[in-house]
Every structure is written in C-alpha cells, then in structure tokens.
Design a protein around this motif. Structure first.
Motif, PDB file in Angstrom:
ATOM      1  N   UNK A  60       7.383  -5.920  -5.918  1.00  0.00           N
ATOM      2  CA  UNK A  60       5.971  -5.605  -5.681  1.00  0.00           C
ATOM      3  C   UNK A  60       5.755  -4.638  -4.530  1.00  0.00           C
ATOM      4  N   UNK A  61       6.513  -4.804  -3.427  1.00  0.00           N
ATOM      5  CA  UNK A  61       6.236  -3.952  -2.270  1.00  0.00           C
ATOM      6  C   UNK A  61       6.496  -2.478  -2.557  1.00  0.00           C
ATOM      7  N   UNK A  62       7.700  -2.088  -2.978  1.00  0.00           N
ATOM      8  CA  UNK A  62       7.938  -0.652  -3.166  1.00  0.00           C
ATOM      9  C   UNK A  62       7.090  -0.030  -4.270  1.00  0.00           C
ATOM     10  N   UNK A 117       0.000  -0.584   3.603  1.00  0.00           N
ATOM     11  CA  UNK A 117      -1.114  -1.353   3.049  1.00  0.00           C
ATOM     12  C   UNK A 117      -0.917  -1.580   1.552  1.00  0.00           C
ATOM     13  N   UNK A 118      -0.465  -0.543   0.843  1.00  0.00           N
ATOM     14  CA  UNK A 118      -0.231  -0.696  -0.592  1.00  0.00           C
ATOM     15  C   UNK A 118       0.854  -1.708  -0.901  1.00  0.00           C
ATOM     16  N   UNK A 119       1.952  -1.651  -0.145  1.00  0.00           N
ATOM     17  CA  UNK A 119       3.054  -2.575  -0.380  1.00  0.00           C
ATOM     18  C   UNK A 119       2.674  -4.023  -0.113  1.00  0.00           C
ATOM     19  N   UNK A 120       2.021  -4.269   1.030  1.00  0.00           N
ATOM     20  CA  UNK A 120       1.616  -5.644   1.365  1.00  0.00           C
ATOM     21  C   UNK A 120       0.547  -6.147   0.409  1.00  0.00           C
ATOM     22  N   UNK A 121      -0.325  -5.245  -0.031  1.00  0.00           N
ATOM     23  CA  UNK A 121      -1.348  -5.628  -1.005  1.00  0.00           C
ATOM     24  C   UNK A 121      -0.711  -6.079  -2.311  1.00  0.00           C
ATOM     25  N   UNK A 122       0.309  -5.348  -2.757  1.00  0.00           N
ATOM     26  CA  UNK A 122       0.997  -5.727  -3.985  1.00  0.00           C
ATOM     27  C   UNK A 122       1.626  -7.101  -3.896  1.00  0.00           C
ATOM     28  N   UNK A 123       2.266  -7.387  -2.763  1.00  0.00           N
ATOM     29  CA  UNK A 123       2.897  -8.694  -2.565  1.00  0.00           C
ATOM     30  C   UNK A 123       1.846  -9.805  -2.579  1.00  0.00           C
TER      31      UNK A 123
END
Length: 310
Positions: free
Chosen positions: A299-301, A236-242
C-alpha cells in the motif's frame, strides 16, 4: 502501470490468503507453495484486468472527485482543501468508480485463485481450491464457499467473461461482488482523500517552519501559500494508502470470498452478511486479517506514487 506490475504479486497472495484459508497457513507459505507448484508467473495471474481498467478507473475517480468538490463550492486549484469536503467528494468518487472496478476485480480474482500446476493443461479439472474432504481451520471444517471445488479453468479474462456471461448473465456474471465493493470503497475513498489532504497540509506546515500539529496561525498561513513538496505528497500518499487499506480490510476479505466463488454458487450464499458469518465461524477475527501483511507492504509505495503523479 508500474505500480500495478510491482504490486500484483502482493495482491495475488492477498486474494489467495483471504479466500482459500485452508490451503495456506501464512503469506510466506502461500508464496512458497504458489511458486513451487505453479512458478513465479503465477503471481501475475489476472494482471491484465487491472492494467486494462487502470485508465478508466483513475479517470472516473479523479474526474468525479474534482466535480464533486466544485459542486460543494470548493476551489480545486487550491493546494489545500478542507477535509470534510474531500471526505464527501472521495466517497462519491469511490462509489462511481466501483462500476468499473467491480468487474475488473471480479475477473482478476477469478484468475488469481486458479492453481493449475506447472505443465498442466487448461482443460477441466485442476485448480480452484481442491476437491476431496474439506480442510480444517482452527478445528472447524471449512464450508464449501471457503473451499470450492474447481469447476472451470479460464484461459484468460476474455474466456472468463464469455463463460460467466453465458452461464450467469451480465448482472452476476460481471458484477458479482458490486455491493461489497461499494461497501469497501465509499468509506475507503472518503477516508483516503480527506486524510491525504489533512496530512499533506500538516506536512507543508513543517516546510513553512512550524510543527506538525501547530495551531492555526502564522505557520498555517505560510503553509497555505506553499505548494506541497514532492516529499510531502509522497509521504502523505503512502501513509494514506496504509490507513485506508487497514480500515476496510475486513470488508475486502468478504469481497474476495464473494468474487472468487465459482459460477455454481447459489446467489443467496453470496450475500455479505452470510459470507461474513461464514468467515467468522471459520477463523474468528483472524480470518478478517489474513493476508493483510502483503497488502500493507504494497500500500505505501503504490499509493505514494499515485498521489505524487496526481
């Protein structure tokens, strides 16, 4: 800290692609040119600024996020929070952290676009965007704001602070680009936190035996009782960042142009509307997407680890 170190080369390429369109045809070409002429360490220019600002920024961000949620009557100890409340809290937190982010990113950007060749000294001439005739992009001659002549080579962030404050005062010297930072981060962090909570709760439903978009009911009730797994928080954090970076990237382009402008740039040329118009005239819609590949790759990692730790 590890995320900043790992992501700094991608950020340097992003800032150079955004603010110096006449010098680099692509992110890969920017990487090749930078390493060939300045060495690998050039990709880490300005890194000390976000490293020093990371602690205060995250402290302000997450403290104000939690405080705003409590003011809205939300229980911050709950694993799942309503997206509407998190959007408001995220926007408030994003606005407050800008007053720490704007000066640290200004210093970082000023250092990142210096293009002093390997072996060159740090005295006058040499690196900011090239002199001579203006480069041409898509058949149009670039304006001086997108092709600034070098004025001063900073030896580090402290030199940059001293010179800018002495030349421009504290306001413009340290907070140039605050308006564009607010425009980017209020929306970005509202989206960032709300989408993260929404996606995290749906991923937790999968853990509870439901489907990703199953309607409210038994699976939702079971999901509420579940603590999100590390995998759910990471994804969720990775996709949110993207998503959040992609949504505000055109604003970030304008911000980078403003924050890499040399000290002699007239204040009226640093208005967001003026800079956006120059960017459009220089490259159309593509100008607002320059460097986005390195940004989304980073952004993802970086964001996955941020929320995993949080």
């Amino acid at each position: 800290m590890a995320g900043i170190v790992a992501g700094q080369p991608f950020d340097t390429l992003k800032v150079r692609m955004q603010s110096r369109p006449g010098l680099y045809a692509s992110t890969w070409r920017c990487f090749q040119t930078t390493v060939r002429s300045e060495g690998m360490l050039a990709l880490y220019k300005g890194m000390s600024c976000p490293l020093m600002g990371n602690g205060p920024v995250n402290a302000v961000l997450f403290a104000s996020y939690g405080s705003t949620l409590r003011l809205l009557g939300e229980d911050t100890s709950q694993a799942h929070k309503p997206p509407a409340a998190t959007a408001v809290a995220g926007g408030v937190a994003g606005a407050l952290q800008c007053f720490v982010v704007a000066p640290t990113e200004l210093l970082k950007c000023q250092l990142q676009v210096q293009t002093t060749p390997r072996g060159a000294g740090t005295g006058g001439g040499g690196g900011g965007g090239g002199g001579g005739s203006a480069p041409v992009l898509n058949g149009a001659r670039l304006p001086s704001l997108l092709n600034p002549k070098p004025e001063v080579i900073y030896t580090g962030p402290l030199h940059c602070v001293r010179h800018r404050v002495a030349t421009l005062g504290v306001g413009q010297g340290l907070f140039q680009g605050l308006g564009s930072t607010l425009a980017r981060d209020v929306f970005s962090f509202g989206l960032y936190f709300s989408f993260y909570e929404w996606l995290k709760s749906h991923l937790t439903r999968l853990q509870a035996g439901g489907t990703l978009f199953s309607p409210d009911g038994a699976h939702l009730a079971a999901a509420v009782e579940h603590e999100p797994s590390m995998t759910a928080s990471f994804v969720a954090g990775g996709l949110t960042g993207v998503l959040s970076w992609g949504a505000v990237y055109p604003v970030d382009v304008v911000k980078s142009v403003i924050q890499t402008a040399p000290p002699s740039t007239p204040r009226e040329q640093l208005r967001m509307a003026h800079v956006a118009r120059l960017c459009w005239q220089a490259g159309g819609a593509r100008m607002f997407l320059r460097g986005i590949d390195s940004t989304l790759l980073r952004a993802f990692p970086v964001n996955a680890v941020t929320f995993l730790v949080y």
